[in-house]
Scaffold this motif. Structure first.
Motif, PDB file in Angstrom:
ATOM      1  N   LEU A  16       0.832  -1.211   0.000  1.00 18.57           N
ATOM      2  CA  LEU A  16       0.000   0.000   0.000  1.00 18.57           C
ATOM      3  C   LEU A  16       0.863   1.256   0.000  1.00 18.57           C
ATOM      4  N   SER A  26       2.205   1.820  -3.420  1.00 19.45           N
ATOM      5  CA  SER A  26       1.112   2.286  -4.282  1.00 19.45           C
ATOM      6  C   SER A  26       0.789   3.750  -4.017  1.00 19.45           C
ATOM      7  N   MET A  27       0.777   4.147  -2.747  1.00 17.23           N
ATOM      8  CA  MET A  27       0.493   5.550  -2.421  1.00 17.23           C
ATOM      9  C   MET A  27       1.612   6.466  -2.906  1.00 17.23           C
ATOM     10  N   ALA A  68       1.060   6.898  -6.512  1.00 17.01           N
ATOM     11  CA  ALA A  68      -0.062   7.822  -6.739  1.00 17.01           C
ATOM     12  C   ALA A  68       0.373   9.275  -6.569  1.00 17.01           C
ATOM     13  N   GLN A  75      -2.513  12.504  -4.828  1.00 19.00           N
ATOM     14  CA  GLN A  75      -2.958  11.346  -4.055  1.00 19.00           C
ATOM     15  C   GLN A  75      -4.241  10.787  -4.635  1.00 19.00           C
ATOM     16  N   HIS A  76      -4.495   9.547  -4.297  1.00 14.13           N
ATOM     17  CA  HIS A  76      -5.722   8.864  -4.699  1.00 14.13           C
ATOM     18  C   HIS A  76      -6.460   8.494  -3.420  1.00 14.13           C
ATOM     19  N   LEU A 107      -7.249   4.806  -2.486  1.00  9.61           N
ATOM     20  CA  LEU A 107      -6.082   4.056  -2.040  1.00  9.61           C
ATOM     21  C   LEU A 107      -5.712   4.438  -0.603  1.00  9.61           C
ATOM     22  N   SER A 108      -5.781   5.712  -0.280  1.00 14.62           N
ATOM     23  CA  SER A 108      -5.488   6.169   1.085  1.00 14.62           C
ATOM     24  C   SER A 108      -6.489   5.597   2.081  1.00 14.62           C
ATOM     25  N   VAL A 112      -8.173   2.742   1.697  1.00 18.68           N
ATOM     26  CA  VAL A 112      -7.887   1.310   1.825  1.00 18.68           C
ATOM     27  C   VAL A 112      -6.722   1.116   2.794  1.00 18.68           C
ATOM     28  N   SER A 113      -5.697   1.944   2.669  1.00 18.22           N
ATOM     29  CA  SER A 113      -4.563   1.866   3.587  1.00 18.22           C
ATOM     30  C   SER A 113      -5.017   2.104   5.025  1.00 18.22           C
ATOM     31  N   SER A 141      -2.505   7.586   7.154  1.00 15.76           N
ATOM     32  CA  SER A 141      -3.409   7.335   6.023  1.00 15.76           C
ATOM     33  C   SER A 141      -4.619   8.250   6.092  1.00 15.76           C
TER      34      SER A 141
END
Length: 168
Positions: A74, A77-78, A81, A89-90, A93-94, A96-97, A145
């Motif tokens: 994660l 991935s961040m 992003a 940022q997305h 995704l944040s 989910v983290s 997050s």
């Protein structure tokens, strides 16, 4: 914030606001702390008549290192992003983290209350420092997050000159 594309024409375009990376840094610190926790003893035996044995997070429950590795994925991935998203940022995704970090917090709390694995091992277990290191890491990860998720987000919106959002 605006800049002039062509000074002779006087055309201006709005530069989209970018998310601050403070939350990402805090989440990264929490993820690193949580990834150290599996190497530390999470439980020890307390049976009378036997030698006291300490068991690390890796040996205790395979879910512990899995969550730690999921955190690394994660985080990567961040970071990706922040480079790709127009605003840095997305939010999905944040979030989910943050959800995974909150699950890690709950796992550590439950583990601290009643150590998992005692029944199948057939003895009483005492919690050790690894549980609390994991708990601290998971809390820091959750906060980071959450800080990132509250920032401006998206590739699909731009600010126009009036300060309102419009879709592409």
């Amino acid at each position: 914030m605006s800049h002039t594309d062509n000074p002779s024409r006087g055309t201006t375009t709005a530069t989209p606001a970018r998310a601050r990376t403070t939350g990402l840094v805090v989440a990264a610190i929490g993820i690193v702390i949580f990834n150290v926790a599996p190497f530390i003893a999470w439980v020890s035996t307390s049976d009378e008549g036997t030698e006291r044995t300490e068991v690390t997070g890796y040996e205790t429950d395979s879910l512990i290192p899995f969550i730690a590795y999921l955190g690394i994925g994660l985080l990567l991935s961040m970071i990706y992003a922040t480079r790709r998203a127009s605003r840095g940022q997305h939010r999905g995704l944040s979030l989910v983290s943050m959800a995974v970090a909150l699950a890690a917090v709950l796992q550590c709390l439950v583990f601290a209350i009643d150590s998992m694995g005692g029944l199948e091992r057939g003895y009483d277990l005492d919690i050790q420092a690894g549980v609390f290191v994991g708990l601290v890491g998971a809390i820091v990860w959750s906060v980071g997050s959450g800080l990132l998720a509250k920032e401006v987000e998206g590739d699909d919106r731009l600010d126009d000159d009036r300060g309102t959002d419009r879709a592409h």
